[in-house]
Design an enzyme around this catalytic site. Structure first.
Site, PDB file in Angstrom:
ATOM      1  CG  HIS A  78      -2.142  -0.863   1.016  1.00 21.70           C
ATOM      2  ND1 HIS A  78      -3.384  -0.524   1.505  1.00 21.70           N
ATOM      3  CD2 HIS A  78      -2.302  -2.043   0.359  1.00 21.70           C
ATOM      4  CE1 HIS A  78      -4.255  -1.463   1.177  1.00 21.70           C
ATOM      5  NE2 HIS A  78      -3.622  -2.400   0.488  1.00 21.70           N
ATOM      6  CD  GLU A  80      -1.653   4.302   2.934  1.00 26.47           C
ATOM      7  OE1 GLU A  80      -1.495   4.072   1.719  1.00 26.47           O
ATOM      8  OE2 GLU A  80      -2.775   4.493   3.461  1.00 26.47           O
ATOM      9  CB  CYS A 111      -7.217   0.491   3.838  1.00 22.61           C
ATOM     10  SG  CYS A 111      -5.675  -0.299   4.401  1.00 22.61           S
ATOM     11  CE  LYS A 168       1.155  -3.048   8.304  1.00 22.21           C
ATOM     12  NZ  LYS A 168       1.797  -3.536   7.064  1.00 22.21           N
TER      13      LYS A 168
END
Length: 344
Positions: A78, A80, A111, A168
């Site tokens: 992903h 980021e 997400c 995260k």
């Protein structure tokens, strides 16, 4: 700080890169899209803002693929997360001197828990015991908030144990932006080097979910949220229009001029490729490894980051966990989901 200025720096850098790895229009007319993320730092020596790391992507590898890959395959592609890994590569090669405020631009809300309100409904994939679990797969049980989620994916796809970007990023408010090996490198080179924390998250829309999602686990260094009206041209058309409408409904100040069109979901698809960029590197990633090779790991993979740190410090722990043992702390409520240790 104006969010538009941060977004412009990242998008301008992306636009200057070669087309390889960027979304394209397929031969059957399907238009690809991706998500863009970039890290902009304030250089305290020049008093200038600089984009120093960039990532694109929307994919994550299954647990079955990465469980025995010895750190050579990127679990999470992903945008980021790749941007943060690229930032770590930048720190390894340039150090952290003269770095002031740090901004992360993302062309779509992260997400997971921070963007659940965008679903307006969802797929209730599982029943029964799953209701009590503290780790939920993707968008299942979309109406449950404040829980750790894995990366989204179709119900028939192989399971990934990579946690959502919301989770995260929330963790980074406690642990900082540096990966375990890079924390170790800093402790050797500059014993009193401060941890690097994110100053602000820049996004095309600031959702009501953000405060709830990003204040879990009592963050030590909470980041701010900045909205931008700058449109990333390689994004999902449906999302771009959705964000513009949300801003309009919230009576936000927006300069985005969009003409909503009739969008056919069958004619759009997420790009399977990712781009990783720093001032000294550019790489296209497919299926978690460097494009064009079945075996070459990405420069930002765990094994390559560890190799660079070992070379810089002349310290060679037997296991990757040797770095983590010296630099990791986990907030109460965090769930470890993947066995990621391997021999160096």
């Amino acid at each position: 700080m104006n969010g538009d200025r941060i977004a412009s720096l990242v998008i301008s850098k992306y636009n200057s890169l070669p087309n390889n790895g960027k979304p394209l229009i397929r031969s059957n007319g399907v238009k690809e899209w991706t998500i863009l993320a970039g890290i902009v730092v304030h250089n305290t020596s020049t008093d200038a803002l600089e984009c120093v790391a960039l990532g694109t992507g929307v994919k994550a590898c299954s647990e079955a693929i990465i469980s025995d890959c010895k750190g050579q395959i990127l679990h999470d592609c992903h945008a980021e997360i790749l941007a943060i890994r690229a930032f770590n590569l930048y720190i390894i090669e340039n150090g952290q001197e003269n770095i002031g405020d740090i901004y992360l631009y993302i062309s779509a809300p992260p997400c997971g828990d921070a963007s659940m309100s965008l679903l307006n409904g969802g797929e209730d994939w599982s029943k029964g015991d799953d209701e009590e679990k503290q780790l939920i797969r993707g968008r299942a049980h979309y109406n449950r908030l404040g829980v750790i989620r894995t990366k989204p994916g179709r119900v028939d796809s192989q399971l990934t144990m990579s946690k959502s970007c919301s989770d995260k990023l929330c963790l980074r408010q406690t642990r900082g932006l540096l990966l375990s090996p890079v924390k170790y490198l800093n402790s050797v080179n500059v014993p009193d080097a401060p941890d690097l924390f994110l100053t602000a998250l820049v996004c095309p829309v600031v959702l009501p979910d953000f405060h709830r999602a990003f204040t879990r686990w009592n963050p030590i260094h909470p980041f701010k949220y900045l909205q931008t009206n700058i449109v990333f041209p390689g994004g999902n058309d449906a999302d771009i229009i959705k964000y513009a409408n949300m801003k309009s409904n919230n009576e936000a100040n927006t300069n985005v001029e969009l003409t909503p069109t009739t969008l056919d979901a069958k004619k759009t698809a997420p790009s399977p490729l990712s781009i990783v960029w720093t001032p000294d590197h550019r790489e296209v990633i497919a299926n978690g490894i460097k494009q064009g090779s079945k075996k070459t790991p990405s420069i930002v993979s765990r094994c390559k980051i560890a190799e660079l740190v070992c070379s810089a410090t002349n310290v060679h722990p037997k296991l990757y966990s040797g770095f983590k043992a010296k630099s990791c702390s986990w907030p109460a409520g965090w769930i470890r989901t993947s066995a990621d240790d391997f021999e160096l």
